[in-house]
Scaffold this motif. Structure first.
Motif, PDB file in Angstrom:
ATOM      1  N   GLU A 132       0.945  -1.091   0.140  1.00 15.09           N
ATOM      2  CA  GLU A 132      -0.093   0.033   0.301  1.00 15.09           C
ATOM      3  C   GLU A 132       0.588   1.334   0.034  1.00 15.09           C
ATOM      4  OE1 GLU A 132      -3.336  -0.099  -0.315  1.00 15.09           O
ATOM      5  OE2 GLU A 132      -3.199  -2.289  -0.456  1.00 15.09           O
ATOM      6  N   GLY A 133       2.087   1.027  -0.041  1.00 18.97           N
ATOM      7  CA  GLY A 133       3.107   2.263   0.228  1.00 18.97           C
ATOM      8  C   GLY A 133       4.105   2.353  -1.004  1.00 18.97           C
ATOM      9  N   ARG A 134       4.978   3.110  -0.787  1.00 18.73           N
ATOM     10  CA  ARG A 134       5.777   3.690  -2.160  1.00 18.73           C
ATOM     11  C   ARG A 134       6.352   2.427  -2.795  1.00 18.73           C
ATOM     12  NH1 ARG A 134       6.331   8.696  -2.677  1.00 18.73           N
ATOM     13  NH2 ARG A 134       8.186   8.882  -3.946  1.00 18.73           N
ATOM     14  N   PHE A 135       6.420   2.570  -4.190  1.00 15.86           N
ATOM     15  CA  PHE A 135       6.893   1.733  -5.076  1.00 15.86           C
ATOM     16  C   PHE A 135       8.135   2.147  -5.724  1.00 15.86           C
ATOM     17  CE2 PHE A 135       3.555  -1.125  -4.372  1.00 15.86           C
ATOM     18  CZ  PHE A 135       3.839  -2.526  -4.737  1.00 15.86           C
ATOM     19  N   GLU A 136       9.063   1.382  -6.260  1.00 11.43           N
ATOM     20  CA  GLU A 136      10.037   1.428  -7.174  1.00 11.43           C
ATOM     21  C   GLU A 136       9.961   0.832  -8.398  1.00 11.43           C
ATOM     22  OE1 GLU A 136      13.950   0.795  -5.490  1.00 11.43           O
ATOM     23  OE2 GLU A 136      13.229  -0.892  -4.270  1.00 11.43           O
ATOM     24  N   GLY A 137      10.494   1.166  -9.212  1.00  8.34           N
ATOM     25  CA  GLY A 137      10.512   0.252 -10.576  1.00  8.34           C
ATOM     26  C   GLY A 137      11.518   0.617 -11.550  1.00  8.34           C
ATOM     27  N   TRP A 138      11.687  -0.197 -12.711  1.00 14.19           N
ATOM     28  CA  TRP A 138      12.676  -0.058 -13.690  1.00 14.19           C
ATOM     29  C   TRP A 138      12.161  -0.220 -14.933  1.00 14.19           C
ATOM     30  CZ3 TRP A 138      12.607  -2.827  -9.361  1.00 14.19           C
ATOM     31  CH2 TRP A 138      12.789  -4.373  -9.653  1.00 14.19           C
ATOM     32  N   TYR A 139      12.876   0.085 -16.027  1.00 14.56           N
ATOM     33  CA  TYR A 139      12.606  -0.175 -17.262  1.00 14.56           C
ATOM     34  C   TYR A 139      14.211  -0.223 -17.830  1.00 14.56           C
ATOM     35  CZ  TYR A 139      10.505  -0.583 -21.850  1.00 14.56           C
ATOM     36  OH  TYR A 139       9.678  -1.063 -23.098  1.00 14.56           O
ATOM     37  N   VAL A 140      14.452  -1.468 -18.411  1.00 14.20           N
ATOM     38  CA  VAL A 140      15.711  -1.383 -18.741  1.00 14.20           C
ATOM     39  C   VAL A 140      15.460  -2.261 -20.483  1.00 14.20           C
ATOM     40  CG1 VAL A 140      16.723  -1.930 -16.869  1.00 14.20           C
ATOM     41  CG2 VAL A 140      15.936  -3.798 -18.041  1.00 14.20           C
ATOM     42  N   GLY A 141      16.520  -1.733 -21.070  1.00 16.94           N
ATOM     43  CA  GLY A 141      16.350  -2.355 -22.624  1.00 16.94           C
ATOM     44  C   GLY A 141      17.261  -1.665 -23.497  1.00 16.94           C
ATOM     45  N   TYR A 142      16.911  -1.781 -24.895  1.00 21.96           N
ATOM     46  CA  TYR A 142      17.848  -1.293 -25.930  1.00 21.96           C
ATOM     47  C   TYR A 142      16.838  -0.859 -27.241  1.00 21.96           C
ATOM     48  CZ  TYR A 142      17.542  -6.334 -27.320  1.00 21.96           C
ATOM     49  OH  TYR A 142      16.871  -7.676 -27.567  1.00 21.96           O
ATOM     50  N   LEU A 143      17.349   0.011 -27.868  1.00 21.54           N
ATOM     51  CA  LEU A 143      16.760   0.661 -29.130  1.00 21.54           C
ATOM     52  C   LEU A 143      17.527   0.198 -30.380  1.00 21.54           C
ATOM     53  CD1 LEU A 143      14.404   2.366 -30.362  1.00 21.54           C
ATOM     54  CD2 LEU A 143      15.899   4.330 -30.039  1.00 21.54           C
ATOM     55  N   VAL A 144      17.053  -0.523 -31.214  1.00 17.78           N
ATOM     56  CA  VAL A 144      17.856  -0.938 -32.423  1.00 17.78           C
ATOM     57  C   VAL A 144      17.371  -0.022 -33.342  1.00 17.78           C
ATOM     58  CG1 VAL A 144      18.162  -2.864 -33.967  1.00 17.78           C
ATOM     59  CG2 VAL A 144      17.601  -3.471 -31.592  1.00 17.78           C
ATOM     60  N   ARG A 145      18.518   0.641 -33.996  1.00 20.12           N
ATOM     61  CA  ARG A 145      18.310   1.418 -35.009  1.00 20.12           C
ATOM     62  C   ARG A 145      18.865   1.183 -36.192  1.00 20.12           C
ATOM     63  NH1 ARG A 145      20.727   6.931 -33.025  1.00 20.12           N
ATOM     64  NH2 ARG A 145      22.528   5.199 -32.673  1.00 20.12           N
ATOM     65  N   GLU A 146      18.359   1.426 -37.499  1.00 16.85           N
ATOM     66  CA  GLU A 146      18.953   0.992 -38.733  1.00 16.85           C
ATOM     67  C   GLU A 146      20.216   1.603 -38.965  1.00 16.85           C
ATOM     68  OE1 GLU A 146      17.305   0.735 -43.202  1.00 16.85           O
ATOM     69  OE2 GLU A 146      15.904   0.442 -41.507  1.00 16.85           O
ATOM     70  N   ASP A 147      21.224   1.090 -39.226  1.00 16.08           N
ATOM     71  CA  ASP A 147      22.366   1.474 -39.707  1.00 16.08           C
ATOM     72  C   ASP A 147      23.173   2.307 -38.569  1.00 16.08           C
ATOM     73  OD1 ASP A 147      22.255   0.363 -42.303  1.00 16.08           O
ATOM     74  OD2 ASP A 147      21.281   2.036 -43.088  1.00 16.08           O
TER      75      ASP A 147
END
Length: 99
Positions: free
Chosen positions: A46-61
């Motif tokens: 019911e209290g504070r939450f911590e979170g994350w989002y990790v990843g990568y962006l694949v770009r052409e060339d």
């Protein structure tokens, strides 16, 4: 997986990661990521939450962009969509700066 020649082949670890982490198309490439979260105080859902989002962006060339975002909010509801939305906004800002 069976190849056209009838032999078994295995996906490489990176191919499997690309498949399971695909989060959708982004203006600058293919976005891959994984979220996670938990209460700041163990057991206090019911209290504070911590979170994350990790990843990568694949770009052409171009080289991929790897990222990690960590955030804290007053509740899980406040964190749930923020992680990905903020990461995408920051990725857009970064790709605009390095073009």
């Amino acid at each position: 997986m069976i190849t056209p020649g009838g032999r078994r082949s295995r996906k490489t670890s990176l191919e499997a990661l690309d498949e399971v982490s695909f989060a959708g198309d982004h203006a600058d490439g293919a976005l891959h990521g994984k979220t996670g979260s938990g209460p700041v105080e163990l057991g206090d859902i019911e209290g504070r939450f911590e979170g994350w989002y990790v990843g990568y962006l694949v770009r052409e060339d171009r080289a991929p962009i790897v990222f990690a975002l960590h955030a804290e909010a007053s509740s899980f509801g406040g964190l749930r969509t923020f992680r990905r939305e903020m990461a995408e906004r920051l990725l857009s800002d970064v790709t605009a700066q390095i073009e």
